[in-house]
Write a protein that holds these residues in place. Structure first.
Motif, short mmCIF file in Angstrom:
data_model
loop_
_atom_site.label_atom_id
_atom_site.label_comp_id
_atom_site.label_asym_id
_atom_site.label_seq_id
_atom_site.Cartn_x
_atom_site.Cartn_y
_atom_site.Cartn_z
N VAL A 36 10.49 -16.89 8.55
CA VAL A 36 9.44 -16.80 9.57
C VAL A 36 10.18 -16.32 10.89
O VAL A 36 11.13 -16.36 11.34
N PRO A 37 9.21 -15.56 11.53
CA PRO A 37 9.69 -14.66 12.72
C PRO A 37 10.07 -15.70 14.00
O PRO A 37 9.39 -17.02 13.83
N PRO A 38 10.73 -15.44 14.80
CA PRO A 38 10.95 -16.28 15.86
C PRO A 38 9.82 -16.53 16.69
O PRO A 38 8.78 -15.86 16.70
N VAL A 39 10.07 -17.76 17.38
CA VAL A 39 8.72 -18.16 18.25
C VAL A 39 8.11 -17.06 19.24
O VAL A 39 7.02 -16.82 19.27
N GLU A 40 9.14 -16.49 19.81
CA GLU A 40 8.75 -15.46 20.78
C GLU A 40 7.95 -14.38 20.21
O GLU A 40 7.10 -13.79 21.02
N ALA A 41 8.21 -14.15 18.87
CA ALA A 41 7.29 -13.16 18.30
C ALA A 41 5.72 -13.36 18.33
O ALA A 41 4.89 -12.54 18.38
N ASP A 42 5.48 -14.60 18.30
CA ASP A 42 3.83 -15.13 18.54
C ASP A 42 3.04 -14.33 17.48
O ASP A 42 2.12 -13.76 17.65
N GLU A 43 3.46 -14.19 16.31
CA GLU A 43 2.91 -13.67 15.20
C GLU A 43 1.43 -14.02 14.69
O GLU A 43 1.44 -15.25 14.37
N LEU A 44 0.51 -13.24 14.82
CA LEU A 44 -0.76 -13.77 14.37
C LEU A 44 -0.95 -12.64 13.00
O LEU A 44 -1.03 -11.41 12.96
N ILE A 45 -1.32 -13.48 11.91
CA ILE A 45 -1.69 -12.53 10.68
C ILE A 45 -3.11 -12.58 10.44
O ILE A 45 -3.75 -13.68 10.40
N PRO A 46 -3.76 -11.42 10.43
CA PRO A 46 -5.05 -11.15 10.66
C PRO A 46 -5.79 -11.68 9.08
O PRO A 46 -5.20 -11.45 8.22
N PHE A 47 -7.02 -12.11 9.30
CA PHE A 47 -7.57 -12.51 8.03
C PHE A 47 -8.13 -11.24 7.35
O PHE A 47 -8.37 -9.96 8.10
N GLY A 48 -8.48 -11.19 6.13
CA GLY A 48 -9.20 -10.15 5.47
C GLY A 48 -8.09 -9.13 5.13
O GLY A 48 -8.41 -7.82 4.80
N THR A 49 -6.86 -9.59 4.92
CA THR A 49 -5.75 -8.80 4.44
C THR A 49 -4.86 -9.21 3.34
O THR A 49 -4.55 -10.35 3.38
N ALA A 50 -4.66 -8.71 2.30
CA ALA A 50 -4.10 -9.10 1.17
C ALA A 50 -2.72 -8.51 1.47
O ALA A 50 -2.45 -7.48 2.24
N ALA A 51 -1.54 -9.31 0.91
CA ALA A 51 -0.22 -8.73 1.04
C ALA A 51 0.28 -7.99 -0.39
O ALA A 51 0.03 -8.86 -1.29
N ILE A 52 1.02 -7.06 -0.54
CA ILE A 52 1.54 -6.77 -1.51
C ILE A 52 2.77 -7.39 -1.67
O ILE A 52 3.85 -7.28 -0.90
N ARG A 53 3.10 -8.23 -2.75
CA ARG A 53 4.28 -9.11 -2.77
C ARG A 53 5.01 -8.42 -3.72
O ARG A 53 6.39 -8.70 -3.49
N ARG A 54 4.71 -7.54 -4.41
CA ARG A 54 5.59 -6.74 -5.56
C ARG A 54 5.07 -5.42 -5.61
O ARG A 54 4.00 -5.31 -6.19
N PRO A 55 5.64 -4.25 -5.22
CA PRO A 55 5.08 -2.78 -5.56
C PRO A 55 5.04 -2.73 -7.00
O PRO A 55 6.15 -2.77 -7.66
N GLY A 56 4.16 -1.91 -7.39
CA GLY A 56 4.22 -1.49 -8.78
C GLY A 56 3.12 -0.42 -9.04
O GLY A 56 2.32 -0.02 -8.31
N THR A 57 3.37 0.48 -10.21
CA THR A 57 2.57 1.62 -10.60
C THR A 57 1.80 1.58 -11.88
O THR A 57 0.87 2.23 -12.13
N ASP A 58 2.12 0.32 -12.76
CA ASP A 58 1.46 0.67 -14.11
C ASP A 58 0.00 -0.63 -14.01
O ASP A 58 -0.63 -0.22 -15.15
N ALA A 59 0.06 -1.72 -13.25
CA ALA A 59 -1.08 -2.55 -13.48
C ALA A 59 -1.06 -3.16 -12.00
O ALA A 59 0.13 -3.53 -11.48
N THR A 60 -2.31 -3.87 -11.74
CA THR A 60 -2.33 -4.32 -10.57
C THR A 60 -2.58 -5.95 -11.06
O THR A 60 -3.38 -6.34 -11.74
N VAL A 61 -1.95 -6.88 -10.16
CA VAL A 61 -2.44 -8.45 -10.60
C VAL A 61 -2.87 -8.77 -9.31
O VAL A 61 -1.85 -8.71 -8.14
#
Lengths: 339, 330
Positions: free
Chosen positions: A195-220
């Motif tokens: 988790v980023p440091p407190v000072e980063a004050d990171e807000l993660i916007p809604f409506g965004t998926a995250a790519i947890r593992r990149p790949g080329t052959d199929a999408t899960v």
């Protein structure tokens, strides 16, 4: 849309559990905004059934950490009125199953007040708590239900899966003007992550998926506790030379169509892995979107893998039989590649 | 200025004429709406408050514009008494862009937060909880605002009543719960729906004050409301006020009104008209002259004529605004 591979190479990262990270978000935002208050059963001195508010009562006092009688409809309806009049309630409902007692308040009031008032009232309410199958929690403590709420105009629905997202998305929820269902899979609460440091004050916007593992052959596209299992299954398949791209949907409503469509354009194949029920669920929605907007990109029919369409049983043997294992996900990936 | 001591109230002429004006405004606006409904000018439901005006007016007489009201499906009276413009309420029922909810709501979804009308509602019960929540906001923000829930006898057997009143009681929230006991939930008699028809008595179960008043006597309502509002505003917590009253028109315009009550009963209640009653008392006690009362009546005729014209001639909303405001700005 922002997508990111969160690889922890940034500076000042700390390893926190999911619950600690979410609590840090709540603490920071309560510090920042004196109009935020929390209601729920045992969220005061006790610090919450899942330690969601541990230590906050001592810091902010009983008016802002308000223990309630066991009246889910009552306190959710009450918080609706509070949100209409200038404060920002956080309902810590423990299990989403409990909050269903307030379904009418959520559907008829919370989701519609901004509309009914022609935008003259805001509805900054956060409804947060557990979902998901695990721990022999049985029928009344295991529901997922998120597609029901994603079906309704007016709600934001998020299912964060990492400590970083739990913190960043809760902060986003606490600064917006819309009602947010912030749903925490019970098997993820003690998961650790950077988790980023407190000072980063990171807000993660809604409506965004995250790519947890990149790949080329199929999408899960995976949701909640299925994300990590899908990544593990993809790693295993990688040893056979098949590279699966795993997306963490994380924002159920709004849904990041762009990232899904871009991935499918790259891979031509799609599997949706969701512990929740199949009929009228997220897989049906994602499949329809891909069919409408990326039909020509598909090399195989879209596949869905879901938990069993049944109330959740208690016995570990039965419980395991209704959710999804890494092996089942792996098999579904193989089946998709064989199409 | 004349001052009356009667019904426990010291009333100036100005205050008395305000009570009369507001009750008349509600009555005449609704009579015009009922006629408009019959003429096919109102596309949806129209639940009138005719006969019950003394309660909304007697309570709102003690509210500031920054106090808030959470109303019911029978909410025209609450909206108007809280300060909603008659022409915009009427335009809303006509489904016009100039209505208080820009044509999104109709009779049962009137929102004028600018004057503290936090909505009328199509569902019985939730407004009791929302009023409690507004009280929570005011307590947390340390303002001296007051929140009011209006609801009928039909709501008091709903769990929302129990849950809302109990929470307001345990946290001493600045809320006034006003039950308009008009004796029927649509057409279900209150004495069918409960073994104990004394609503105010239920206050004891929550450890708060409860009082029953003649809901057709605006001075009696006003006196009870004054005490409840002052108690809430000064940090004394919530109260329950029950006004016994009667709606003299059907549950909704266009509905039959027989089978569950008699014509004799309706006529008897029409004889207890809260507006005529106040006029007689003001004249008897020398608080107001006939000329002053006539002037109020004339003023209201003009307000209603203007409102009706406004509602009829206002444009409908643009169809492409139908899905605006589902989400907020952020």
């Amino acid at each position: 849309m922002v997508t990111a591979v969160q690889n922890g190479t940034e500076t000042g990262m700390r390893e926190l559990t999911y619950t600690t990270a979410a609590r840090e978000a709540l603490d920071e935002e309560m510090e920042r905004n004196p109009r935020i208050f929390v209601v729920g059963e045992g969220i005061g001195e006790r610090g919450g059934n899942f330690n969601t508010t541990l230590g906050l009562y001592e810091k902010y006092g009983p008016e802002r950490l308000r223990d309630t009688p066991i009246v889910e409809r009552g306190f959710i309806g009450m918080c609706t009125g509070a949100a209409m009049t200038g404060t920002r309630p956080v309902v810590d409902f423990m299990f989403l199953d409990f909050a269903l007692d307030a379904f009418g308040e959520m559907v008829n009031q919370i989701a519609k007040i901004q509309y009914m008032s022609s935008g003259r009232l805001e509805m900054p309410i956060v409804l947060r708590g557990c979902i998901g199958i695990g721990g022999s929690s049985a029928t009344h403590h295991s529901g997922n239900y998120y597609p029901i709420f994603a079906h309704l105009p007016g709600f934001r629905v998020v299912v964060p899966t990492t400590p970083r997202d739990a913190k960043g998305m809760l902060k986003t929820a606490l600064r917006g003007s819309d009602p947010v269902l912030f749903l925490e899979h019970k098997l993820l609460l003690n998961a650790k992550g950077e988790v980023p440091p407190v000072e980063a004050d990171e807000l993660i916007p809604f409506g965004t998926a995250a790519i947890r593992r990149p790949g080329t052959d199929a999408t899960v596209v995976a949701i909640g506790a299925m994300v990590d299992k899908s990544v593990q299954a993809a790693e295993q398949l990688s040893q056979e030379g098949v590279e699966i791209e795993v997306l963490d949907l994380r924002s159920i409503a709004p849904m990041d169509e762009e990232t899904i469509l871009a991935s499918v354009a790259k891979t031509g194949r799609l599997l949706v892995v969701d512990e929740d029920f199949q009929p009228c669920g997220m897989g049906a929605e994602i499949s329809a979107v891909v069919m409408e907007k990326a039909f020509d990109e598909l090399d195989a029919p879209v596949q869905r893998l879901n938990g069993v369409f049944t109330p959740v049983p208690y016995s570990p043997v039965l419980e395991n039989a209704v959710t999804l294992s890494r092996e089942q996900i792996l098999q579904a990936m193989r089946d998709l590649m064989a199409e | 200025m004349s001052v009356v001591t009667g019904g426990g109230l010291d009333l100036t002429t100005e205050q008395a004429l305000w009570l009369l004006r507001e009750m008349l405004r509600i009555r005449r606006v609704e009579e015009a709406l009922a006629r408009s409904y019959a003429q096919g000018l109102i596309p949806g439901a129209c639940h009138t408050y005719v006969g019950q005006e003394a309660i909304a007016v007697g309570v709102c007489a003690h509210l500031r514009s920054d106090d808030v009201v959470f109303s019911t499906h029978r909410g025209h009276g609450h909206a108007l008494a809280k300060g909603a413009p008659a022409r915009e309420v009427m335009a809303e029922l006509f489904g016009k862009a100039t209505g208080v909810s820009k044509g999104r709501g109709g009779s049962m979804h009137l929102f004028v937060p600018e004057v503290g009308l936090m909505g009328t509602t199509g569902i019985v019960g939730p407004n009791i909880l929302q009023a409690t929540g507004a009280g929570y906001s005011f307590q947390l923000m340390k303002t001296d605002q007051v929140s009011v829930a209006f609801f009928g006898d039909g709501a008091v057997n709903n769990g929302a009543f129990h849950e809302g009143v109990n929470m307001a009681a345990i946290w001493a929230l600045p809320v006034v719960f006003v039950c308009e006991n008009n004796q029927f939930a649509t057409e279900v008699p209150f004495d069918y729906a409960t073994r104990n028809t004394d609503v105010a008595e239920r206050a004891r179960a929550y450890g708060i004050p409860g009082v029953t008043v003649d809901g057709n006597d605006v001075l009696a309502v006003s006196e009870a409301a004054q005490a409840a509002v002052e108690r809430a505003r000064s940090g004394g917590g919530p109260s329950l006020v029950e006004g016994r009253t009667y709606r003299t028109r059907p549950h909704a315009e266009g509905m039959r009104d027989g089978g569950y009550r008699t014509v004799e009963e309706i006529d008897a209640w029409k004889q207890r008209d809260p507006i005529a009653d106040l006029e007689v008392r003001l004249l008897d006690r020398g608080i107001a002259t006939q000329e002053q009362i006539d002037a109020v009546r004339q003023e209201i005729e003009e307000v209603v004529a203007d409102g009706l014209e406004f509602a009829k001639t206002s444009p409908y909303p643009e169809p492409d605004t139908a899905a605006l405001h589902i989400y907020g700005a952020s």
